[in-house]
Write an enzyme that holds these catalytic residues in place. Structure first.
Site, PDB file in Angstrom:
ATOM      1  N   THR A  97      13.848  -1.997   0.618  1.00  0.00           N
ATOM      2  CA  THR A  97      13.813  -1.226   1.865  1.00  0.00           C
ATOM      3  C   THR A  97      15.233  -0.953   2.343  1.00  0.00           C
ATOM      4  O   THR A  97      16.062  -1.868   2.380  1.00  0.00           O
ATOM      5  CB  THR A  97      13.036  -2.003   2.949  1.00  0.00           C
ATOM      6  N   GLY A 112      20.046   4.761   1.946  1.00  0.00           N
ATOM      7  CA  GLY A 112      20.783   3.536   1.630  1.00  0.00           C
ATOM      8  C   GLY A 112      21.703   3.740   0.441  1.00  0.00           C
ATOM      9  O   GLY A 112      22.815   3.193   0.387  1.00  0.00           O
ATOM     10  N   THR A 113      21.254   4.544  -0.508  1.00  0.00           N
ATOM     11  CA  THR A 113      22.065   4.810  -1.709  1.00  0.00           C
ATOM     12  C   THR A 113      23.342   5.556  -1.357  1.00  0.00           C
ATOM     13  O   THR A 113      24.422   5.237  -1.868  1.00  0.00           O
ATOM     14  CB  THR A 113      21.243   5.645  -2.712  1.00  0.00           C
ATOM     15  N   HIS A 134      15.948  13.971  -0.104  1.00  0.00           N
ATOM     16  CA  HIS A 134      14.747  13.141  -0.220  1.00  0.00           C
ATOM     17  C   HIS A 134      13.521  13.874   0.322  1.00  0.00           C
ATOM     18  O   HIS A 134      13.643  14.811   1.120  1.00  0.00           O
ATOM     19  CB  HIS A 134      14.917  11.829   0.546  1.00  0.00           C
ATOM     20  N   LYS A 149      10.696  10.180   4.542  1.00  0.00           N
ATOM     21  CA  LYS A 149      11.707   9.125   4.605  1.00  0.00           C
ATOM     22  C   LYS A 149      12.139   8.885   6.052  1.00  0.00           C
ATOM     23  O   LYS A 149      12.480   9.830   6.768  1.00  0.00           O
ATOM     24  CB  LYS A 149      12.912   9.502   3.729  1.00  0.00           C
ATOM     25  N   ALA A 162       0.812  -1.222   0.000  1.00  0.00           N
ATOM     26  CA  ALA A 162       0.000   0.000   0.000  1.00  0.00           C
ATOM     27  C   ALA A 162       0.847   1.274   0.000  1.00  0.00           C
ATOM     28  O   ALA A 162       0.308   2.380  -0.069  1.00  0.00           O
ATOM     29  CB  ALA A 162      -0.930   0.012   1.207  1.00  0.00           C
ATOM     30  N   GLY A 163       2.156   1.111   0.054  1.00  0.00           N
ATOM     31  CA  GLY A 163       3.038   2.276   0.123  1.00  0.00           C
ATOM     32  C   GLY A 163       3.326   2.886  -1.243  1.00  0.00           C
ATOM     33  O   GLY A 163       2.842   2.400  -2.277  1.00  0.00           O
TER      34      GLY A 163
HETATM   35  N1  LIG Z   1      15.790   0.526  -3.326  1.00  0.00           N
HETATM   36  C1  LIG Z   1      15.170   1.510  -3.978  1.00  0.00           C
HETATM   37  O1  LIG Z   1      15.411   1.768  -5.173  1.00  0.00           O
HETATM   38  C2  LIG Z   1      14.150   2.309  -3.240  1.00  0.00           C
HETATM   39  C3  LIG Z   1      13.987   2.092  -1.909  1.00  0.00           C
HETATM   40  N2  LIG Z   1      13.034   2.754  -1.216  1.00  0.00           N
HETATM   41  C4  LIG Z   1      12.881   2.372   0.182  1.00  0.00           C
HETATM   42  O2  LIG Z   1      11.733   1.542   0.288  1.00  0.00           O
HETATM   43  C5  LIG Z   1      11.143   1.704   1.575  1.00  0.00           C
HETATM   44  C6  LIG Z   1       9.670   2.041   1.401  1.00  0.00           C
HETATM   45  O3  LIG Z   1       9.569   3.279   0.757  1.00  0.00           O
HETATM   46  P1  LIG Z   1       8.153   3.947   0.406  1.00  0.00           P
HETATM   47  O4  LIG Z   1       7.336   3.060  -0.458  1.00  0.00           O
HETATM   48  O5  LIG Z   1       8.468   5.308  -0.053  1.00  0.00           O
HETATM   49  O6  LIG Z   1       7.493   4.018   1.871  1.00  0.00           O
HETATM   50  P2  LIG Z   1       5.947   4.121   2.270  1.00  0.00           P
HETATM   51  O7  LIG Z   1       5.916   4.561   3.693  1.00  0.00           O
HETATM   52  O8  LIG Z   1       5.206   4.905   1.250  1.00  0.00           O
HETATM   53  O9  LIG Z   1       5.440   2.598   2.160  1.00  0.00           O
HETATM   54  C7  LIG Z   1       5.753   1.595   3.082  1.00  0.00           C
HETATM   55  C8  LIG Z   1       4.480   0.765   3.297  1.00  0.00           C
HETATM   56  O10 LIG Z   1       4.823  -0.370   4.097  1.00  0.00           O
HETATM   57  C9  LIG Z   1       3.917  -0.459   5.186  1.00  0.00           C
HETATM   58  N3  LIG Z   1       4.571  -1.146   6.280  1.00  0.00           N
HETATM   59  C10 LIG Z   1       5.286  -0.644   7.317  1.00  0.00           C
HETATM   60  N4  LIG Z   1       5.746  -1.637   8.088  1.00  0.00           N
HETATM   61  C11 LIG Z   1       5.323  -2.790   7.532  1.00  0.00           C
HETATM   62  C12 LIG Z   1       5.480  -4.163   7.874  1.00  0.00           C
HETATM   63  N5  LIG Z   1       6.149  -4.546   8.952  1.00  0.00           N
HETATM   64  N6  LIG Z   1       4.915  -5.089   7.070  1.00  0.00           N
HETATM   65  C13 LIG Z   1       4.184  -4.723   5.980  1.00  0.00           C
HETATM   66  N7  LIG Z   1       3.997  -3.431   5.611  1.00  0.00           N
HETATM   67  C14 LIG Z   1       4.569  -2.489   6.372  1.00  0.00           C
HETATM   68  C15 LIG Z   1       3.536   0.970   5.482  1.00  0.00           C
HETATM   69  O11 LIG Z   1       2.343   1.045   6.213  1.00  0.00           O
HETATM   70  P3  LIG Z   1       2.165   2.327   7.217  1.00  0.00           P
HETATM   71  O12 LIG Z   1       2.221   3.522   6.349  1.00  0.00           O
HETATM   72  O13 LIG Z   1       0.827   2.109   7.844  1.00  0.00           O
HETATM   73  O14 LIG Z   1       3.306   2.243   8.186  1.00  0.00           O
HETATM   74  C16 LIG Z   1       3.394   1.538   4.066  1.00  0.00           C
HETATM   75  O15 LIG Z   1       2.119   1.252   3.524  1.00  0.00           O
HETATM   76  C17 LIG Z   1      11.983   2.765   2.285  1.00  0.00           C
HETATM   77  O16 LIG Z   1      12.965   2.130   3.065  1.00  0.00           O
HETATM   78  C18 LIG Z   1      12.657   3.505   1.136  1.00  0.00           C
HETATM   79  O17 LIG Z   1      13.864   4.089   1.516  1.00  0.00           O
HETATM   80  C19 LIG Z   1      12.227   3.674  -1.811  1.00  0.00           C
HETATM   81  C20 LIG Z   1      12.378   3.970  -3.129  1.00  0.00           C
HETATM   82  C21 LIG Z   1      13.345   3.300  -3.969  1.00  0.00           C
HETATM   83  O1  LIG Z   2      13.095   6.622   0.481  1.00  0.00           O
HETATM   84  C1  LIG Z   2      13.243   6.806  -0.748  1.00  0.00           C
HETATM   85  O2  LIG Z   2      12.446   7.473  -1.424  1.00  0.00           O
HETATM   86  C2  LIG Z   2      14.405   6.213  -1.400  1.00  0.00           C
HETATM   87  N1  LIG Z   2      15.145   5.402  -0.709  1.00  0.00           N
HETATM   88  C3  LIG Z   2      16.278   4.705  -1.174  1.00  0.00           C
HETATM   89  C4  LIG Z   2      17.512   5.089  -0.378  1.00  0.00           C
HETATM   90  O3  LIG Z   2      17.416   5.244   0.852  1.00  0.00           O
HETATM   91  O4  LIG Z   2      18.584   5.202  -0.964  1.00  0.00           O
HETATM   92  C5  LIG Z   2      16.457   4.790  -2.673  1.00  0.00           C
HETATM   93  C6  LIG Z   2      16.075   6.112  -3.249  1.00  0.00           C
HETATM   94  O5  LIG Z   2      16.998   7.064  -2.841  1.00  0.00           O
HETATM   95  C7  LIG Z   2      14.663   6.493  -2.821  1.00  0.00           C
END
Ligand SMILES: NC(=O)C1=CN([C@@H]2O[C@H](COP(=O)(O)OP(=O)(O)OC[C@H]3O[C@@H](n4cnc5c(N)ncnc54)[C@H](OP(=O)(O)O)[C@@H]3O)[C@@H](O)[C@H]2O)C=CC1
Ligand SMILES: O=C(O)C1=N[C@H](C(=O)O)C[C@H](O)C1
Length: 278
Positions: A112, A177-178, A167, A171, A15-16
Site C-alpha cells: 500500500t 508511491g513509485t 494510473h 487510485k 478483496a481488492g
Molecule cells: N507496491 C506495489 O507494487 C503496488 C501497490 N499498490 C497499492 O496497493 C494499494 C491497494 O491497491 P488496489 O488493490 O488496487 O486497491 P483496491 O481498492 O482494489 O483494494 C483495496 C481493498 O482493501 C479494502 N480496504 C480498504 N481499507 C481497508 C482496511 N482498513 N482494512 C482492510 N481492507 C481495507 C478495500 O475495501 P473497499 O473497496 O470496500 O474500501 C478493497 O477491497 C494502493 O495503495 C495501491 O497504490 C497497487 C499495485 C501495486
Molecule cells: O495503485 C496502483 O495501481 C499502483 N500503485 C503503486 C504506486 O503508487 O506506485 C505501484 C504501482 O504503480 C501500481
C-alpha cells in the site's frame, strides 16, 4: 523443493484488485499457507477467498474484517514459522495496520502506498524496537527496479528530469508511491535538478506538477483504461532520454510479493524498496 513447514500468510485488502492476485499467488506457492483474508468491504464478508479470487476450489478461508483477532490467532500458532501479513489496503489505514501487525509479532509486507516519510520513519523505529522485520515496497515489479537503476545512472549526466506517472482512476493517492521513490533515488545524488532559466508563472495551479526533493518534478495522470505506467524524462541541450515502464497485468507484481514474504522473516528491522532484497 524442501518439506519445511509453510509460512503462514494473512492478506489484508484481500478483496481488492491486488489482494485477489495475492490470494492466487500465495495459494500456488507450496512453501506458503493462506491463513487469513482480511477486508473491510461489507459485500465480501464471509465469502470464500478462493472463490473471490476466481480459483476453481474454495480455500475454506472466509473474508473477515477482524484484523486483530486474526493477528492474535496466527501469532498463537507457535508450531508454525513467524506469520507474515501482506497489506494492499488504503493509504488511510496502512499505518495502523502495520503497527498492529508488528505489535503481534507478525511481519508486514506492505504494498500500500501513500505513507508519509514521517510515518515510514515511525514504523521503522517501532520495528527496530520490536526487532521485527518489515518490508515497505512501493513497487513489486522487476521492470520498475530496472527503470530506477537506469534513471540513477542517467541522473549523473543530466541536470533536468521530470517524472510522469499514469494510473487507473480508482487510485486514491497522488503522486504514486513509485514516483515518490524514484524522485528520492534521483535526489540521493545530492545535486539540484531543473534550475529555471526564466521566471515561470502557473496560469493554472499545478500545471508544472509537484516538486519533490532536489527539484525533481512529478506529474500525475489518472484515466480509465490505464493500469500503472511511469516515464522518467531527462533533457539536455539537443537531446531527450526517456525511460518508460508499463504494466499490462497485476500478475507482474507477484514474483516480488512472494520474494518479500519469504525474506521478511530474515529481517530485524524495516527495509524500504524491492531493490534492497533482490
Ligand atoms: N507496491 C506495489 O507494487 C503496488 C501497490 N499498490 C497499492 O496497493 C494499494 C491497494 O491497491 P488496489 O488493490 O488496487 O486497491 P483496491 O481498492 O482494489 O483494494 C483495496 C481493498 O482493501 C479494502 N480496504 C480498504 N481499507 C481497508 C482496511 N482498513 N482494512 C482492510 N481492507 C481495507 C478495500 O475495501 P473497499 O473497496 O470496500 O474500501 C478493497 O477491497 C494502493 O495503495 C495501491 O497504490 C497497487 C499495485 C501495486
Ligand atoms: O495503485 C496502483 O495501481 C499502483 N500503485 C503503486 C504506486 O503508487 O506506485 C505501484 C504501482 O504503480 C501500481
Amino acid at each position: 523443493m524442501t518439506n519445511q513447514t509453510p509460512i503462514p500468510v494473512i492478506i489484508n485488502g484481500a478483496a481488492g484488485k491486488m489482494g485477489r492476485e495475492v490470494i492466487k499467488a500465495v495459494t500456488q506457492a507450496p512453501d506458503l499457507t493462506l491463513m487469513g483474508a482480511i477486508d473491510t468491504s461489507p459485500e465480501h464478508q464471509g465469502q470464500d477467498a478462493g472463490e473471490l479470487a476466481g480459483l476453481s476450489e474454495p480455500l475454506e478461508v472466509p473474508i473477515t474484517n477482524q484484523l486483530e483477532p486474526m493477528l492474535g490467532y496466527v501469532a498463537g500458532e507457535r508450531q508454525l514459522p513467524p506469520g507474515v501479513i501482506v497489506d494492499f489496503t488504503h493509504p488511510d489505514s496502512v499505518y495502523d495496520n502495520v503497527r498492529s501487525a508488528i505489535a503481534y509479532g507478525i511481519r508486514p509486507v506492505v504494498g500500500t502506498t501513500g505513507l508519509s516519510s514521517e510515518q515510514i520513519q515511525n514504523l521503522a523505529d517501532f520495528a527496530e524496537k520490536a526487532s521485527t522485520g518489515c518490508l515497505i515496497i512501493p513497487n513489486f515489479s522487476i521492470g520498475m527496479v530496472l527503470l530506477q537503476q537506469a534513471a540513477i545512472a542517467a541522473s549523473q549526466y543530466f541536470d533536468h528530469v521530470e517524472i510522469i506517472e499514469l494510473h487507473h482512476n480508482q487510485k486514491a493517492d497522488a503522486p504514486s508511491g513509485t514516483a515518490i521513490q524514484t524522485a528520492q533515488l534521483l535526489a540521493e545524488l545530492g545535486k539540484p535538478f531543473n534550475q529555471a532559466l526564466v521566471e515561470e508563472t502557473e496560469k493554472l495551479p499545478g500545471a508544472r506538477g509537484s516538486v519533490a526533493e532536489e527539484g525533481v518534478r512529478i506529474h500525475s495522470v489518472r484515466l480509465p483504461g490505464l493500469i500503472a505506467h511511469q516515464e522518467v524524462i531527462f533533457g539536455a541541450p539537443g537531446q531527450i532520454y526517456t525511460l518508460r515502464h508499463d504494466t499490462s497485468d497485476r500478475s507482474c507484481y507477484m514474483p516480488g510479493v512472494l520474494l518479500a514474504i519469504r525474506k521478511v522473516s530474515q529481517l530485524k528491522s524495516l527495509v524500504y524498496g524491492l531493490e534492497k532484497i533482490l
